[in-house]
Every structure is written in C-alpha cells, then in structure tokens.
Design an enzyme around this catalytic site. Structure first.
Site, PDB file in Angstrom:
ATOM      1  N   ILE A 132       2.597  -2.303 -11.313  1.00 33.45           N
ATOM      2  CA  ILE A 132       1.147  -2.493 -11.349  1.00 33.45           C
ATOM      3  C   ILE A 132       0.482  -1.134 -11.385  1.00 33.45           C
ATOM      4  CG2 ILE A 132      -0.748  -3.808 -10.353  1.00 33.45           C
ATOM      5  CD1 ILE A 132       1.071  -5.031  -8.401  1.00 33.45           C
ATOM      6  N   LYS A 185      -0.422  -5.604  -0.375  1.00 34.54           N
ATOM      7  CA  LYS A 185       0.682  -5.024  -1.149  1.00 34.54           C
ATOM      8  C   LYS A 185       1.782  -4.689  -0.149  1.00 34.54           C
ATOM      9  CE  LYS A 185       1.790  -1.712  -4.747  1.00 34.54           C
ATOM     10  NZ  LYS A 185       2.940  -1.016  -4.185  1.00 34.54           N
ATOM     11  N   ASP A 199       6.399   9.573   0.250  1.00 31.93           N
ATOM     12  CA  ASP A 199       5.978   9.061  -1.059  1.00 31.93           C
ATOM     13  C   ASP A 199       4.770   9.820  -1.591  1.00 31.93           C
ATOM     14  OD1 ASP A 199       7.937   7.282  -0.726  1.00 31.93           O
ATOM     15  OD2 ASP A 199       6.661   5.478  -0.730  1.00 31.93           O
ATOM     16  N   ALA A 200       3.851  10.129  -0.662  1.00 29.07           N
ATOM     17  CA  ALA A 200       2.609  10.777  -1.083  1.00 29.07           C
ATOM     18  C   ALA A 200       2.914  12.123  -1.748  1.00 29.07           C
ATOM     19  CB  ALA A 200       1.695  10.975   0.118  1.00 29.07           C
ATOM     20  N   ASP A 212       4.409  11.419  -5.184  1.00 28.57           N
ATOM     21  CA  ASP A 212       3.319  11.025  -6.090  1.00 28.57           C
ATOM     22  C   ASP A 212       2.500  12.233  -6.538  1.00 28.57           C
ATOM     23  OD1 ASP A 212       4.133   8.459  -5.790  1.00 28.57           O
ATOM     24  OD2 ASP A 212       2.511   7.859  -4.430  1.00 28.57           O
ATOM     25  N   GLU A 225       8.564 -10.065  -2.488  1.00 26.74           N
ATOM     26  CA  GLU A 225       8.956  -8.821  -1.829  1.00 26.74           C
ATOM     27  C   GLU A 225       9.873  -9.106  -0.650  1.00 26.74           C
ATOM     28  OE1 GLU A 225       7.591  -6.252  -3.342  1.00 26.74           O
ATOM     29  OE2 GLU A 225       7.542  -4.544  -1.963  1.00 26.74           O
ATOM     30  N   ARG A 272      14.689  -5.218  -8.801  1.00 26.33           N
ATOM     31  CA  ARG A 272      13.912  -4.922  -9.989  1.00 26.33           C
ATOM     32  C   ARG A 272      14.632  -3.934 -10.907  1.00 26.33           C
ATOM     33  NH1 ARG A 272       8.820  -1.526  -9.459  1.00 26.33           N
ATOM     34  NH2 ARG A 272       8.159  -1.200 -11.593  1.00 26.33           N
ATOM     35  N   LYS A 292      -5.614  -9.589  -8.402  1.00 29.64           N
ATOM     36  CA  LYS A 292      -5.130 -10.211  -9.630  1.00 29.64           C
ATOM     37  C   LYS A 292      -6.204 -11.157 -10.159  1.00 29.64           C
ATOM     38  CE  LYS A 292      -0.446 -10.106  -7.790  1.00 29.64           C
ATOM     39  NZ  LYS A 292       0.646 -10.862  -7.157  1.00 29.64           N
TER      40      LYS A 292
HETATM   41  S1  IVH Z   1       2.626  -8.392  -8.361  1.00 26.39           S
HETATM   42  C1  IVH Z   1       2.761  -8.082 -12.678  1.00 26.39           C
HETATM   43  N1  IVH Z   1       1.939  -8.565  -5.833  1.00 26.39           N
HETATM   44  O1  IVH Z   1       4.417  -3.594  -5.919  1.00 26.39           O
HETATM   45  C2  IVH Z   1       2.646  -7.685 -11.295  1.00 26.39           C
HETATM   46  N2  IVH Z   1       3.469  -6.854  -6.435  1.00 26.39           N
HETATM   47  O2  IVH Z   1       4.280  -2.100  -8.893  1.00 26.39           O
HETATM   48  C3  IVH Z   1       3.919  -7.793 -10.590  1.00 26.39           C
HETATM   49  N3  IVH Z   1       4.264  -5.501  -4.555  1.00 26.39           N
HETATM   50  O3  IVH Z   1       7.470  -3.109  -6.541  1.00 26.39           O
HETATM   51  C4  IVH Z   1       3.879  -7.473  -9.159  1.00 26.39           C
HETATM   52  N4  IVH Z   1       3.125  -6.551  -2.996  1.00 26.39           N
HETATM   53  O4  IVH Z   1       7.312  -5.415  -5.464  1.00 26.39           O
HETATM   54  C5  IVH Z   1       2.685  -7.892  -6.743  1.00 26.39           C
HETATM   55  N5  IVH Z   1       1.257  -8.870  -3.643  1.00 26.39           N
HETATM   56  C6  IVH Z   1       1.994  -8.215  -4.524  1.00 26.39           C
HETATM   57  C7  IVH Z   1       2.831  -7.140  -4.184  1.00 26.39           C
HETATM   58  C8  IVH Z   1       3.553  -6.472  -5.175  1.00 26.39           C
HETATM   59  C9  IVH Z   1       3.987  -5.579  -3.249  1.00 26.39           C
HETATM   60  C10 IVH Z   1       5.159  -4.492  -5.159  1.00 26.39           C
HETATM   61  C11 IVH Z   1       6.156  -5.032  -6.117  1.00 26.39           C
HETATM   62  C12 IVH Z   1       6.431  -3.885  -7.039  1.00 26.39           C
HETATM   63  C13 IVH Z   1       5.175  -3.101  -6.985  1.00 26.39           C
HETATM   64  C14 IVH Z   1       4.420  -3.280  -8.268  1.00 26.39           C
END
Ligand code: IVH
Length: 695
Positions: free
Chosen positions: A97, A135, A47-48, A51, A192, A156, A313
C-alpha cells in the site's frame, strides 16, 4: 552484500558526494540491512532509519534517472525466500500500500482529495465512503481454503512468490482450519499474523530467564515464528491473526458470493470465523478519516497489539475497480503512519534502579528521542547479561523501542565505530539506595539488593504494590506520594499507612487539605477487603493474584495459610515447591507476622471462615471464558463471582471450555465458541448459573 558501511553513524565523506558513488553506497547499505532483516531475522536499524535512507536513495535516483538499475532496492519489493520453505506463487499478487508519511491527521485529506480527483468528482459530489482499519504491525499472510478446509498458508515474499508456511500457520488457534458449510469452494483470506504485546513480553521474559535469544519487537518475533521449519517451535510462540482482505475466490459466475463493499466482505469473513479487528469502521469523507486517525492514535498505547498506522480503503468495490492500480499499489487504499515505535539515539550513561523484589535493573540514560509518540530519556537494559549480549556501551547509538505503556527498552546497538576505548558496564557491588550487598543467585539472570524492606527503594515498591488497584485498591496513593512519604520517613512499614494523620499529610509539599482528606478516606475504605487481595498485596515472591485466590479458596482463613506446612501448601491447586517454600519462609519470620498483626490491629479486615462456610463451589472444575462488554457487571466483578464459585476463568476458547459468557461487541471468542459448540451465556444466563439453576 558489503560489510557495514555505517552510513548512519559515520558522516558521508565529501568524495562520495558524487551521485553514482553515493547511490551505490546507499544501495549497499540498504541491501545489507534488508539481508539482516529478512534473511537473518535480526534487524539492526529501526524501520524509520531504513525508510529515511530508502527515501534518500529514491530522491537521488529521481534526480539521476540514468543511474537507476533494475537491481536497486527501490526497483523491487524485498523479501527473500528462505531456504527450506517451498515457494508458493500467489494466484492473485499480494500488493503493498502507498504510505502517507505525514503523521499529522491531515494526511487523510490528501488521500481523499487524490481519490476524488482520480474519480473525476467535483466539490458538488457527495463524500466518499471509506473503511478505516488499523495497520497491524505483523506480517502479511494468504490463507487458501478449498471446500472449506485450510490447504495452504503463504507469506507475501516479493508479492508474486511467497513461502509455504502451512505447517506453522496451523498452530495458530485463531485461524480456522475448517469453515462453516456454504463458504465458496475456493477462498483465499488475506490478513496479518502478529504477536500480541503481552505475549511478546512474556516470550522475551522467558527467553531472558533462560538466557536465550530475545526478539527485537513483536513483528520480528512473529516473522521468526512463522518461518520456522519446525512447527513445534512456532507452537510455543503465541501468534494471532486479523483478516483484512481477499485473494482468489470462486467468481459469482460460478456461484461465488457477490460483495458490494469491502465492509460487507469483512463482516462475512467475521461470520465465517475469521478475527476482524473491532476498530474497523466505515468512515465518510476526509473528516471522518481524520477523526479515525486521531481516535485510534489516542488509544494506540492501550491496544493489546502494535500498529504502525491506519489504512483507509475505498469501501465500494466497483469504485475500487475504477480506481485500479499504480505499479504494485492500489489507488483505492493508503496507509497513514503514526510516529515510529523504534528510533535510534545515543546512550549517555547507564544507571541502575532497584525494584520491589530488590531486582537491580540497569537503565540507559538517553539523548532525548521522540519514539512511540513521546519523548523518551530512559530505557531499560533489563540485566547485565542483556547488556553483554547486545554489546551495549556508554556512547553507543542504540535502537530504543517504546510501544504501549510498556517501559521503553533498548533493543539493540546500531553498528558503529567507537572512537575511543569505553569500559564495559559493571554492576555495582552495593545497592545504590541502601548500601546493602548486591548478589546474583546461581542460575538467575538478575542481580538483587539483599536489603529487603530495609531498602527504601524496595519499601516504596512494596507500598505501591500493596496500594495497587488489584490489591488493596487505595485510590490516590501513587508513586509521587509514596516517594514523599518514604523519603520523609513518615512511612517505614505497611501498617504505618493506616497510622497516617491529616497533619503529617498536609506537612508534605504540594498536599492540599482536600487531597489529604481524600487519601485518608481511600485508606479507610481499603480496610474492608478480601483475603485474596490482602495476600496478593503483601507482595510475596511468586504469589500473584491467581495463587492468592487459590490459597484463600483452599484454606479459607489467613491463620490457616500462615500456619500451613510446606506439604499442606503443596495440596493447593497450582502451588508448586517454589511457591510453597516461599510462603512458608515468609510466614516463618516473626517480623512478617508482626506486619500482618499490626495491619489487622489497624482495622484491616476481610470476610473469612472455615472452608465449608464459603460459597458453594458449584462451578468447580469448569472453565469459563468472558468476552465482550457485559451490561451491568465489570469484567473484574464477573471474574470474581465465577472464581468464587470455583470456576477457572480462561483467556481463550478451546474444546475444554465449559461456557463462554458473551457481552456486547464479543468478537472472535464468540465465533470460536459457536464453531466448537461451546455453550454461550449472556450476563443473565451467567447469574442464573451462579444461583445454582441451569446446571
Ligand atoms: S491491505 C491491497 N490492510 O501492510 C492492499 N494491509 O503494504 C493490501 N497491513 O504487509 C493490504 N494492516 O500486511 C491491508 N488493515 C490492513 C493492514 C495491512 C497491515 C500490512 C500488510 C502489508 C502492508 C501493505
């Protein structure tokens, strides 16, 4: 789609330094990688690296806005819908995000400063309250419940349209199919789907043994499992789930719930039966975010699943609304990365290592690479078949994965040109440690040294296994000391351990008298043991901890086990022909019996007696699940006590579970027990049960 452009391994020629040509080359490369990743489920670059090229393209496009086209990878969210899975339009889009790539903890300050600025706050205003979450490194899922029943699960996709994977998601035990009474009639839970590392390792091990396809990482394995057309395949790939947000929900005007904060919402989801990670917490201001990033980063290796960062958040939902969105990203959340767990590097050589059972493992010597937070110079290549399947040769650029305290491994080769002929790796015919013949048994993927305990490498591993915490628990007898003892020929057999004296220990390099005394004390202490620990410590092939316990429970004494016929051994719970034969062959050999006798003569002892004298098997046939932290007993101690009473201790709750013993911070298992109506006990209740009351 183009063929490989190999931008990574081949330097970009000068004539494509022109922006338009270079932009096209970068796009083609990214599209190619994305196709391999999303459509074929076979990533070929870390991934790195993706990116890095993505950012290079972003930077070039920013400098030449006239060259930006709508089909550029930077202009869309990638995610192809696989043929065969029905498209699902999300009622509320699934956002991504913004990622803070600064892996230093200070990245949190940048986010806090941005939020404060956007909310128009000054230094005089109080700190903002956030929720900090791991995450998870899996794939995003939207679960739709109508009248408390799971009706649809969708990936998604591109954020607007995903794929219907309901049939597969139903196989995930952690995802409730029905919810308690009183939940909103429409509820979309977002979270997730991921694979725990232990489950991933076991899956790959199984695949390797069967010569099947191995998966690059838990995320890739989870994504592949979720997007199967046949859910019976998904059911064989253990998946897990964490909830982290909401999609559509019955509005308050129509009787839906009113949440004031994100945290409150997560607590409610937990109460409804969804797994929510224990690490999720409220953090006030940048300082606490920085602390969270550090604290989770420090425990990252110990987590049972992969995370690639943390997410912050804004907690108050009204402030989230005020902050709003910027294109597809909320302004109220940010992902803050940790160092990548997969990186590319070059293989400088391939050596082999000899393990406890004689297994010969090829190991890649690497150009040092920083991966998963440490510098890695060696990575396992597993076996010859894996090397051939992946097509690895010395000099190749490979992807190395290091996650948790698992041994780093080579998971794939980056497509690249070899400049000259490089011969294929060959297994040595003789063991590099003892010179004995190396063989591969029919149907086995692994090569083995036939030297047995004659081989110093196997001797070292056998001693380490004997001394391990779950075996004889000899504190301080680690690999450095065992290396020294075996290399100096002080220890040839297990009983030699108990013949060690202060003088021979002090004679070793870097061994002070105090440490030598500690080792001797630990050895002395280890002599009082249990039959299962002793049996497990002998390191017989196919005899793990559980089998050792079953054997001890069944036969009561070591002599009875040593003298048992294959038929008698087969009467033991969970002992099949392979284990029975392996035990019988082991104890039929005089030199193995000799080792046992000598250990006993050195004073190694355990309580034993005929079966009738053992603890009454009052929990025979019962299955118990332990969860959370008990007030006084360790997890191991509680497990031992339950097993001694005949119970089976399982890892997950099902309808067949007889009891769940829950301590502090019990999470989804407790929720599941309540949902299924399984009796829940605390530690006191468990002790009461063991004392024979309460049944
Ligand atoms: S919140 C509006 N919380 O990261 C925000 N996402 O780019 C919606 N992901 O593929 C996502 N852990 O599946 C959120 N604690 C977490 C997360 C998380 C992993 C993943 C998500 C998405 C990506 C967001």
């Amino acid at each position: 789609m183009t063929d490989n452009l190999d931008l990574f391994s081949a330097p970009v020629p000068a004539d494509i330094a022109q922006p338009a040509i270079k932009i096209k080359a970068l796009r083609d490369q990214l599209n190619h990688w994305a196709h391999q990743y999303y459509v074929l489920d076979e990533p070929t670059v870390p991934d790195a690296e993706y990116d890095r090229v993505f950012r290079e393209l972003q930077a070039l496009e920013a400098a030449h806005p006239d060259l930006v086209t709508p089909d550029s990878p930077t202009q869309r969210v990638i995610g192809a819908v696989m043929e065969g899975l029905a498209p699902v339009r999300h009622t509320v889009p699934m956002l991504s995000i913004h990622t803070e790539t600064d892996t230093e903890a200070t990245g949190a300050q940048a986010f806090d400063a941005r939020v404060r600025r956007e909310l128009g706050l000054t230094d005089a205003d109080p700190a903002i309250e956030y929720v900090a979450e791991p995450k998870f490194d899996g794939l995003a899922m939207s679960l739709r419940y109508e009248n408390g029943r799971l009706v649809q699960a969708a990936t998604r996709g591109d954020g607007e349209v995903g794929e219907d994977v309901t049939h597969n998601i139903r196989t995930i035990r952690q995802i409730p199919l029905t919810l308690p009474d009183g939940v909103p009639s429409l509820l979309e839970v977002r979270g997730e789907v991921y694979m725990r590392r232990a489950d991933f390792d076991a899956l790959n091990e199984r695949q390797r043994e069967q010569g099947g396809k191995t998966f690059v990482n838990p995320r890739n394995a989870a994504a592949g499992a979720v997007r199967q057309l046949d859910s019976s395949i998904t059911a064989q790939r253990p998946l897990s789930f964490f909830a982290y947000g909401l999609g559509a929900i019955t509005p308050p005007a129509e009787g839906g719930p009113v949440f004031r904060t994100h945290f409150e919402m997560l607590q409610t989801l937990k109460a409804w039966g969804f797994p929510v990670a224990a690490q999720v917490q409220v953090a006030v201001g940048a300082t606490e975010l920085v602390a969270f990033h550090q604290q989770v980063g420090a425990s990252r290796d110990a987590l049972p699943y992969d995370i690639d960062g943390v997410v912050y958040k804004v907690n108050r939902l009204d402030l989230q609304r005020d902050l709003g969105f910027k294109t597809r990203e909320p302004r109220w959340a940010v992902a803050h990365k940790y160092p990548a767990q997969e990186m590319a590097t070059r293989i400088e050589g391939i050596d082999v290592q000899v393990g406890r059972t004689g297994k010969i493992t090829p190991v890649a010597r690497l150009a040092p690479v920083f991966v998963g937070g440490v510098t890695v110079t060696n990575a396992t290549l597993h076996n010859l078949f894996e090397i051939r399947k992946k097509g690895v040769r010395v000099g190749d650029t490979v992807i190395v994965r290091r996650a948790g305290d698992v041994i780093p491994e080579v998971v794939g080769v980056m497509p690249g040109k070899r400049t000259g002929y490089v011969p294929n790796f060959q297994m040595p015919k003789a063991c590099p440690v003892c010179g004995s013949a190396v063989v591969r048994e029919k149907g086995e993927a692994n090569h083995r040294c036939t030297g047995g305990l004659f081989c110093a490498a196997q001797r070292k591993e056998a001693i380490l296994h004997f001394a391990a915490r779950r075996a004889m628990d000899i504190e301080g007898l680690g690999d450095k000391l065992v290396d020294q003892l075996v290399d100096a020929n002080v220890i040839r057999t297990l009983p030699d351990l108990y013949r060690l004296g202060l003088t021979s220990l002090i004679a070793l390099e870097r061994m002070a008298e105090k440490s030598a005394q500690n080792v001797l004390a630990a050895l002395e202490k280890s002599k009082q043991t249990t039959l299962p620990r002793f049996l497990f410590g002998l390191g017989l092939r196919h005899v793990g901890e559980a089998t050792a316990k079953d054997l001890a429970r069944h036969f009561g004494t070591l002599d009875a086990i040593m003298d048992a016929s294959v038929e008698q051994l087969l009467e033991v719970n969970d002992v099949g022909p392979v284990v029975a034969q392996s035990l019988h062959t082991f104890f039929a050999q005089p030199h193995n019996r000799e080792v046992v006798e000598q250990l006993r003569a050195c004073g190694v002892t355990w309580p034993e007696g005929p079966v009738a004298e053992r603890a009454p098997q009052i929990l025979a046939g019962k299955t118990v699940v332990l969860t959370g932290t008990l007030p006084t007993l360790s997890r191991d101690a509680a497990k031992d006590m339950l097993e001694a009473a005949g119970a089976k201790v399982a890892g997950s709750v099902s309808k067949k579970t007889s009891y769940v013993v829950a301590g502090e911070e019990a999470g989804s298992k407790l929720a599941k027990a309540r949902e299924l109506g399984v009796p829940v006990l605390d530690e006191a209740g468990m002790l009461e049960l063991l004392s024979g009351q309460g049944i």
